[in-house]
Design a protein around this motif. Structure first.
Motif, PDB file in Angstrom:
ATOM      1  N   SER A   1      42.819  29.974 -96.246  1.00 58.49           N
ATOM      2  CA  SER A   1      43.058  28.541 -96.462  1.00 58.49           C
ATOM      3  C   SER A   1      44.550  28.240 -96.407  1.00 58.49           C
ATOM      4  CB  SER A   1      42.461  28.098 -97.800  1.00 58.49           C
ATOM      5  OG  SER A   1      41.071  28.366 -97.823  1.00 58.49           O
TER       6      SER A   1
ATOM      7  N   ASP B   1      38.642  27.373 -90.987  1.00 60.27           N
ATOM      8  CA  ASP B   1      38.772  28.274 -92.137  1.00 60.27           C
ATOM      9  C   ASP B   1      37.368  28.844 -92.367  1.00 60.27           C
ATOM     10  OD1 ASP B   1      39.028  29.368 -94.687  1.00 60.27           O
ATOM     11  OD2 ASP B   1      40.028  27.620 -95.547  1.00 60.27           O
TER      12      ASP B   1
ATOM     13  N   ARG C   1      45.172  32.875-108.297  1.00 59.84           N
ATOM     14  CA  ARG C   1      44.926  31.492-107.893  1.00 59.84           C
ATOM     15  C   ARG C   1      44.284  30.717-109.043  1.00 59.84           C
ATOM     16  NH1 ARG C   1      41.111  31.413-102.712  1.00 59.84           N
ATOM     17  NH2 ARG C   1      39.536  31.814-104.281  1.00 59.84           N
TER      18      ARG C   1
END
Ligand code: ADP
Ligand code: MG
Length: 224
Positions: free
Chosen positions: A23, A98, A148
């Motif tokens: 991404s 993606d 993340r």
């Protein structure tokens, strides 16, 4: 200013295990190409269309069988190709995905379905002009997912991701390029951009005179 387009478009699929940086790269490539005046459409699979949404919702309430996942993913991809990918290619855009069909081959293959059958089921889907395979160790991918701020889902354990990685690496796609995605974000973007520009140059065919100058700028330093 009219955007730079290319006859038949350029289909770029970004692939790799969770946390590989897909991404991040899709965004980086999109921004860079747009800054150079290239017409770009970016999308992902599963999509946010009805089948992709249904797939995500069902996955939350417990894992579907791999066969059901394939059914939803194929329906999602048929809509995606018809409504988004083909029209954008016909407009001559660079289409950045993606994840695309190779992800289904790798993930549902890792879940035990025959890789050959999974591959065949995708014969309807246009082949990418470039498949960028972001390759990292599963442990690195998992670390990045945690960093993340996400909790790994049921796909995201080291053994399963190792199997997915192996299937990705074994794919015979002619246009597959393996990128060392353990490198920094900037390096991964640089390596991928260089490959994309090379492919762009090869596909250029009937470019209008007006665009030649712009494309020169786009390729500067990347054609050596
Ligand atoms: P994916 O879409 O493949 O699951 P992401 O692009 O979401 O991966 O990246 C996962 C996390 O790792 C994000 O927090 C992102 O900022 C970070 N990241 C992406 N690429 C790199 C890289 N090359 N090196 C270190 N961290 C990265
Ligand atoms: Mg992602």
């Amino acid at each position: 200013m009219t955007s730079i387009t290319i006859p038949g478009g350029l289909l770029v699929a970004i692939e790799g295990i969770d946390g590989a940086g897909k991404s991040t790269l899709a965004k980086g490539l999109t921004e860079r190409l747009r800054a150079h005046g290239v017409a770009v459409s970016t999308s992902k699979e599963p999509t946010n269309g009805p089948w992709g949404t249904k797939l995500r919702q069902s996955a939350e309430s417990g894992r579907l069988s791999p066969e059901q996942e394939v059914e939803y993913l194929l329906a999602d991809r048929r809509d995606h190709v018809e409504q988004f990918i083909e029209p954008a290619l016909q407009r001559g855009e660079v289409v950045i995905l993606d994840r695309y069909f190779p992800s289904m081959v790798a993930y549902q293959g890792a879940a035990g379905l025959p890789v050959e059958d999974l591959s065949k089921a995708n014969d309807f889907a246009p082949r990418p002009h470039l498949m960028l395979l972001l390759d990292v160790e599963p442990a690195t991918g998992l670390e990045r997912i945690r960093a993340r701020g996400d909790r790994p889902n049921h796909f995201e354990n080291e053994d399963n991701l190792a199997l997915c990685r192996q299937i990705f690496l074994g794919m015979p796609e002619r246009t597959k390029c393996v990128i060392d995605a353990s490198k920094s974000e900037a390096d991964v973007l640089e390596d991928s951009y260089a490959l994309l520009i090379r492919q762009f140059a090869q596909n250029i065919g009937g470019l209008s005179l007006e665009n030649i100058g712009k494309v020169g700028a786009l390729m500067e330093g990347h054609l050596s």
